[in-house]
Scaffold this active site. Sequence first.
Site, PDB file in Angstrom:
ATOM      1  CB  CYS A 119      -0.917  -0.232   1.232  1.00 40.55           C
ATOM      2  SG  CYS A 119      -2.531   1.592   0.655  1.00 40.55           S
ATOM      3  CG  ASP A 176      -5.989   2.151   8.011  1.00 39.64           C
ATOM      4  OD1 ASP A 176      -4.705   1.370   7.479  1.00 39.64           O
ATOM      5  OD2 ASP A 176      -5.922   3.100   7.454  1.00 39.64           O
TER       6      ASP A 176
HETATM    7  C1  RUB Z   1      -4.147   3.290   3.473  1.00 38.35           C
HETATM    8  C2  RUB Z   1      -3.565   2.230   4.652  1.00 38.35           C
HETATM    9  C3  RUB Z   1      -2.170   2.736   4.453  1.00 38.35           C
HETATM   10  C4  RUB Z   1      -2.126   3.143   5.983  1.00 38.35           C
HETATM   11  C5  RUB Z   1      -1.269   4.354   6.810  1.00 38.35           C
HETATM   12  O1  RUB Z   1      -5.488   2.410   2.971  1.00 38.35           O
HETATM   13  O2  RUB Z   1      -3.983   1.284   4.324  1.00 38.35           O
HETATM   14  O3  RUB Z   1      -1.199   1.718   5.037  1.00 38.35           O
HETATM   15  O4  RUB Z   1      -3.770   4.361   6.425  1.00 38.35           O
HETATM   16  O5  RUB Z   1      -1.201   5.168   6.087  1.00 38.35           O
HETATM   17  P1  RUB Z   1      -6.044   2.909   2.219  1.00 38.35           P
HETATM   18  P2  RUB Z   1      -0.483   6.549   7.040  1.00 38.35           P
HETATM   19  O6  RUB Z   1      -5.635   3.647   0.946  1.00 38.35           O
HETATM   20  O7  RUB Z   1      -7.161   2.632   1.981  1.00 38.35           O
HETATM   21  O8  RUB Z   1      -7.055   4.654   2.684  1.00 38.35           O
HETATM   22  O9  RUB Z   1       0.984   5.951   7.270  1.00 38.35           O
HETATM   23  O10 RUB Z   1      -0.076   7.494   5.849  1.00 38.35           O
HETATM   24  O11 RUB Z   1      -1.257   6.970   7.570  1.00 38.35           O
END
Ligand code: RUB
Length: 317
Positions: free
Chosen positions: A130, A199
């Site tokens: 991701c 998340d």
């Molecule tokens: C995003 C996702 C990221 C976390 C952490 O999912 O799973 O790994 O949100 O991101 P989506 P961060 O694309 O469905 O929002 O470290 O930027 O908070």
Amino acid sequence: MEREIHPAVTDAADDIAEMEIRGAATIADAAAAALGEQAKASAAETPTAFRAEMRAAARQLHETRPTAVSLPNALRYVLRGMSGDTVPELRASVIGSVNEFRRELDQAQDNLGQIGANRLRDGDTIMTHCHSTDALSCVRHALADGKEISAIVKETRPRKQGHITARQLREWGVPVTLIVDNAARRYLDDTDHVLVGADAIAADGSVINKIGTSGLAVNARERGVPIMVAAQTLKLHPGTMTGHTVEIEMRDEREILPDDEREAIGEVTVENPAFDVTPPRYVDAIVTERGQFPPESIVTLMRELFGDQHSGEPWDE
Ligand code: RUB
């Protein structure tokens, strides 16, 4: 009574729901900023009306996506910082806590990046899943420390957030190998660290992150590759301390199977969960701005940060 919701709030809510704004930290930042716009533009004439308007704005933002706990944590932070006896005092307090929240978010990401970078050695290859700004902060700091890092980037179906990660890493000059998700196990033999974001982190140390993280972690453990989760404390889920579970968002089936292709296949059930749960035993370290923790001990930090505060949500009427 109809509350005046500012277009900045409605726009932010739509953008979060549609994933124009995405990723847990970015969602939290955008939600806090939208509450700030609401406070600035409010035409409420009484403190009661102002408070009601702020709560309504927070509810609208809260309803967008259910899994990233950074969103309700951001809304709680701002609404709990709201204080005063007059509308100007209330407005100033909200704007102040929005600014403070956004500053702390940046600072936390920076601090955890330095801690995560210490785990990476010169010449290491990471594998990502991701797009996580917390995870990338670790890479940015490792590069700033003069380490050479290479990356194997998983595409991350169905939304291909791996492309965002690849683009960012290339901007930093990091050599990137992009692979389809199914190739991950094969390339784990060339990987020194799996590095992902989160998340939400539950009180038992489970990591809730983009669908596919748990399979990656199980495979990485089997190959002996350490799994590091970069997650600022904003990702800690207070409700899980009192037995609540984290809701996993189910997204539109058409993200996986467009209507025309579906018609060609015939009657099928399509499931599109956006996130999954990685049990703590598959995670080596959770890196926060307060230090790194084995997942099983994250609850100690949660107790320290949240105490036993649990008395309803500040956006409830
Ligand atoms: C995003 C996702 C990221 C976390 C952490 O999912 O799973 O790994 O949100 O991101 P989506 P961060 O694309 O469905 O929002 O470290 O930027 O908070």
